[in-house]
Write a protein that holds these residues in place. Sequence first.
Motif, PDB file in Angstrom:
ATOM      1  N   TRP A  34     -13.569 -51.642  -6.523  1.00 44.41           N
ATOM      2  CA  TRP A  34     -12.999 -52.296  -8.142  1.00 44.41           C
ATOM      3  C   TRP A  34     -11.919 -53.131  -7.734  1.00 44.41           C
ATOM      4  O   TRP A  34     -11.210 -53.732  -8.692  1.00 44.41           O
ATOM      5  CB  TRP A  34     -12.710 -51.199  -8.936  1.00 44.41           C
ATOM      6  N   GLY A  90     -10.753 -57.490  -6.298  1.00 44.60           N
ATOM      7  CA  GLY A  90     -10.641 -58.760  -7.046  1.00 44.60           C
ATOM      8  C   GLY A  90      -9.530 -58.839  -7.726  1.00 44.60           C
ATOM      9  O   GLY A  90      -8.938 -59.910  -8.314  1.00 44.60           O
ATOM     10  N   LEU A  91      -8.547 -57.817  -7.450  1.00 42.69           N
ATOM     11  CA  LEU A  91      -7.294 -57.725  -8.000  1.00 42.69           C
ATOM     12  C   LEU A  91      -6.353 -58.609  -7.608  1.00 42.69           C
ATOM     13  O   LEU A  91      -6.373 -58.956  -6.333  1.00 42.69           O
ATOM     14  CB  LEU A  91      -6.723 -56.264  -8.054  1.00 42.69           C
ATOM     15  N   THR A  92      -5.333 -59.317  -8.198  1.00 38.63           N
ATOM     16  CA  THR A  92      -4.393 -59.841  -7.925  1.00 38.63           C
ATOM     17  C   THR A  92      -3.317 -58.943  -7.116  1.00 38.63           C
ATOM     18  O   THR A  92      -3.485 -57.837  -7.398  1.00 38.63           O
ATOM     19  CB  THR A  92      -3.505 -60.635  -8.878  1.00 38.63           C
ATOM     20  N   GLN A 112      -1.553 -56.913  -9.727  1.00 41.45           N
ATOM     21  CA  GLN A 112      -2.289 -56.089 -10.442  1.00 41.45           C
ATOM     22  C   GLN A 112      -2.466 -54.692  -9.280  1.00 41.45           C
ATOM     23  O   GLN A 112      -2.459 -53.675  -9.828  1.00 41.45           O
ATOM     24  CB  GLN A 112      -3.539 -56.371 -10.883  1.00 41.45           C
ATOM     25  N   LEU A 114      -6.182 -53.126 -16.570  1.00 45.75           N
ATOM     26  CA  LEU A 114      -7.279 -53.600 -15.568  1.00 45.75           C
ATOM     27  C   LEU A 114      -8.430 -54.376 -16.487  1.00 45.75           C
ATOM     28  O   LEU A 114      -9.032 -55.330 -16.171  1.00 45.75           O
ATOM     29  CB  LEU A 114      -7.999 -52.673 -14.608  1.00 45.75           C
ATOM     30  N   HIS A 146      -7.355 -57.493 -18.165  1.00 48.18           N
ATOM     31  CA  HIS A 146      -6.734 -58.574 -17.462  1.00 48.18           C
ATOM     32  C   HIS A 146      -7.448 -58.798 -16.043  1.00 48.18           C
ATOM     33  O   HIS A 146      -6.998 -59.954 -15.571  1.00 48.18           O
ATOM     34  CB  HIS A 146      -5.343 -58.142 -17.034  1.00 48.18           C
ATOM     35  N   SER A 147      -8.635 -58.069 -15.697  1.00 48.00           N
ATOM     36  CA  SER A 147      -9.117 -58.387 -14.497  1.00 48.00           C
ATOM     37  C   SER A 147     -10.616 -58.654 -14.872  1.00 48.00           C
ATOM     38  O   SER A 147     -11.543 -57.553 -15.082  1.00 48.00           O
ATOM     39  CB  SER A 147      -8.969 -57.306 -13.408  1.00 48.00           C
ATOM     40  N   SER A 184     -13.073 -59.334 -12.470  1.00 46.83           N
ATOM     41  CA  SER A 184     -13.663 -58.468 -11.483  1.00 46.83           C
ATOM     42  C   SER A 184     -13.803 -57.128 -11.609  1.00 46.83           C
ATOM     43  O   SER A 184     -14.849 -56.591 -11.368  1.00 46.83           O
ATOM     44  CB  SER A 184     -12.814 -58.686 -10.101  1.00 46.83           C
ATOM     45  N   PHE A 185     -12.445 -56.532 -12.221  1.00 43.37           N
ATOM     46  CA  PHE A 185     -12.821 -55.129 -12.802  1.00 43.37           C
ATOM     47  C   PHE A 185     -13.720 -54.890 -13.515  1.00 43.37           C
ATOM     48  O   PHE A 185     -14.416 -53.741 -13.575  1.00 43.37           O
ATOM     49  CB  PHE A 185     -11.259 -54.641 -12.978  1.00 43.37           C
ATOM     50  N   CYS A 186     -13.708 -55.846 -14.690  1.00 44.19           N
ATOM     51  CA  CYS A 186     -14.863 -55.681 -15.675  1.00 44.19           C
ATOM     52  C   CYS A 186     -16.260 -55.646 -15.196  1.00 44.19           C
ATOM     53  O   CYS A 186     -17.090 -54.770 -15.500  1.00 44.19           O
ATOM     54  CB  CYS A 186     -14.795 -56.605 -16.931  1.00 44.19           C
TER      55      CYS A 186
END
Length: 231
Positions: free
Chosen positions: A16, A19-21, A24, A118, A121-122, A124-126
Amino acid sequence: MTKHVQTISTLRAAAWARGLTQEQLQRVELETQDRFYSAGEIVCHKSSPATHWIGVVEGMVKVDVLAADGRSTTLTGVSNGGWLGEGSVLKGELRPYGVVALHDSRIALMPSHTFHYLVAHSLSFCHFMMHQLNARLGQFIALAESYRMHDINSRVASCLAEFFNPQLNPQTHPVLHISQEEIGRLAGISRQVAHRALHELEEAGLLHIHYGSINVLNIEGLRAYVREHAE
């Protein structure tokens, strides 16, 4: 409190987190707590507020429900790299289960506000969470099917195979340090019946039984065994 280096490594390597910045990920590392639980220690109680998303850095936990008469039923086990409790955190509800360390375990505790940050704002997390919830749904559909349609041996095989679900338990070691009593609880059978089923699976060449552990030799063989006995 300084986090264990293994916890930081687990957070950075999690599916998970890919894909975070950088911002993040730094927030996740700053806000996520870690704690060591001894074997048998309660990680969270049933009906407690879902204040954290729970990750297993090292070790293994079980998800339990307790009947009114005091009987305990184990719903699932989660090992290295697995995360659990996302449904309760998403809904902001009390946990409908308890979580107990099966043996000494290091646990990551991501606060619910970090989790919801997350989600908000993300993308990829979703996406990860959609796959996670779908895998969880599939796990419990398989559990219901196992109780209704499978014989005892295939129920035990199904419980063992779930420890190697790549979405829910991405880093499970082939040697499971779990008692035959816990396998019985997962399969809804007694320890004695679990003992007989494990020996039959051993005779089929799918695993080896050791004192206090089970060495899974053929994960795909376990899954095939379950499919064959569902027909």
